[in-house]
Design a protein around this motif. Sequence first.
Motif, PDB file in Angstrom:
ATOM      1  N   PHE A  69       0.846  -1.176   0.000  1.00 25.69           N
ATOM      2  CA  PHE A  69       0.000   0.000   0.000  1.00 25.69           C
ATOM      3  C   PHE A  69       0.887   1.234   0.000  1.00 25.69           C
ATOM      4  O   PHE A  69       2.016   1.194   0.507  1.00 25.69           O
ATOM      5  CB  PHE A  69      -0.892   0.026   1.247  1.00 25.69           C
ATOM      6  N   LEU A 118      -8.242  11.494   1.696  1.00 21.63           N
ATOM      7  CA  LEU A 118      -7.629  10.327   2.320  1.00 21.63           C
ATOM      8  C   LEU A 118      -7.095  10.669   3.710  1.00 21.63           C
ATOM      9  O   LEU A 118      -7.097   9.826   4.610  1.00 21.63           O
ATOM     10  CB  LEU A 118      -6.499   9.787   1.450  1.00 21.63           C
ATOM     11  N   GLN A 127      -6.423   2.038  -0.520  1.00 19.40           N
ATOM     12  CA  GLN A 127      -5.413   3.043  -0.867  1.00 19.40           C
ATOM     13  C   GLN A 127      -4.439   3.334   0.258  1.00 19.40           C
ATOM     14  O   GLN A 127      -3.263   3.599   0.008  1.00 19.40           O
ATOM     15  CB  GLN A 127      -6.097   4.342  -1.310  1.00 19.40           C
ATOM     16  N   THR A 128      -4.903   3.304   1.508  1.00 17.96           N
ATOM     17  CA  THR A 128      -4.022   3.653   2.629  1.00 17.96           C
ATOM     18  C   THR A 128      -3.531   2.440   3.398  1.00 17.96           C
ATOM     19  O   THR A 128      -2.560   2.548   4.162  1.00 17.96           O
ATOM     20  CB  THR A 128      -4.751   4.578   3.617  1.00 17.96           C
TER      21      THR A 128
END
Length: 305
Positions: free
Chosen positions: A10, A60, A210-211
Amino acid sequence: MPDTLRPKEFPPAPPRPGVLRSSLDVEPLTCVIGAEISGVSLADAARDDDLFAEIRSLLLQYKVLFLRDQDITRADHVAFAERFGALEDHPVAGSDPDHPGLVRIYKDLDSAPEHYENALHTDGTWRENPAMGAVLRCVESPPVGGDTIWVNMAEAYRRLPEHIKAQIQDLRARHSIEATFGAVMPEEQRHALRARFPDAEHPVVRTHPQTGEQILFVNAFTTHFVNYHTPENVRFGQDYAPGAGLLLNYLISQAAVPEYQVRWRWRKNSVAIWDNRSTQHYAVQDYWPAVRRMERAGIVGDRPF
């Protein structure tokens, strides 16, 4: 999910509030979730790659972003939301006829109070692919009341006791539209809704694609665990009933912790953008019979893992 289908790496987790540099004016609203950004029109962000990328990065980091004075068209609203991905309709709430995917959440004087929004929930977890996020704009607000609360469910997971984390790490749960939106429908219509949207099964702890954050992923649409009844968990019947239900209720209740929340007061042309994968929200219905009209562009998401 087989390991071959899981992302192996990631990108670095976004910095905590107050760390990310930005050309926009950014004001964090709490220590763990939410920021108000100013000095930008979403109509411009829909057409400017760099500006949109900056907003996406901030999302995010803060998980929900708020903007005031967004006097934009419905076409601009849709164009901005579509930068994140395709939009989705809702099987119960209607969309604007000229802009598919722009769902109208109108509470007018001639409509009876509805109580499906005033529960802590993550949008569409009854889908196999719940929404990635949403862009919600206030078209008309009550003079007072009608706030919305968002919750950081990554923080809720992070602060769970370690023995609870170990217990739930591999659990999976069912999520139902029939038991929520469908509950008020006649039986035949309710069954048809379930046939169209069978109960979805998701991990109790999902990973943000995504994180890489771990997220507590149960909410008002969650009905029960599907793989709890094992010899390790169940010695006697009461370990399962009510034991499993008590554990699920405990997990769902974490969203009610104020330290994980931010509360936003709406005005006309205010906008909220949220990451549906890592948050829950609650629309406070304390304003009826005043009018509250909102328009939401929900963005198609991926399958949780």
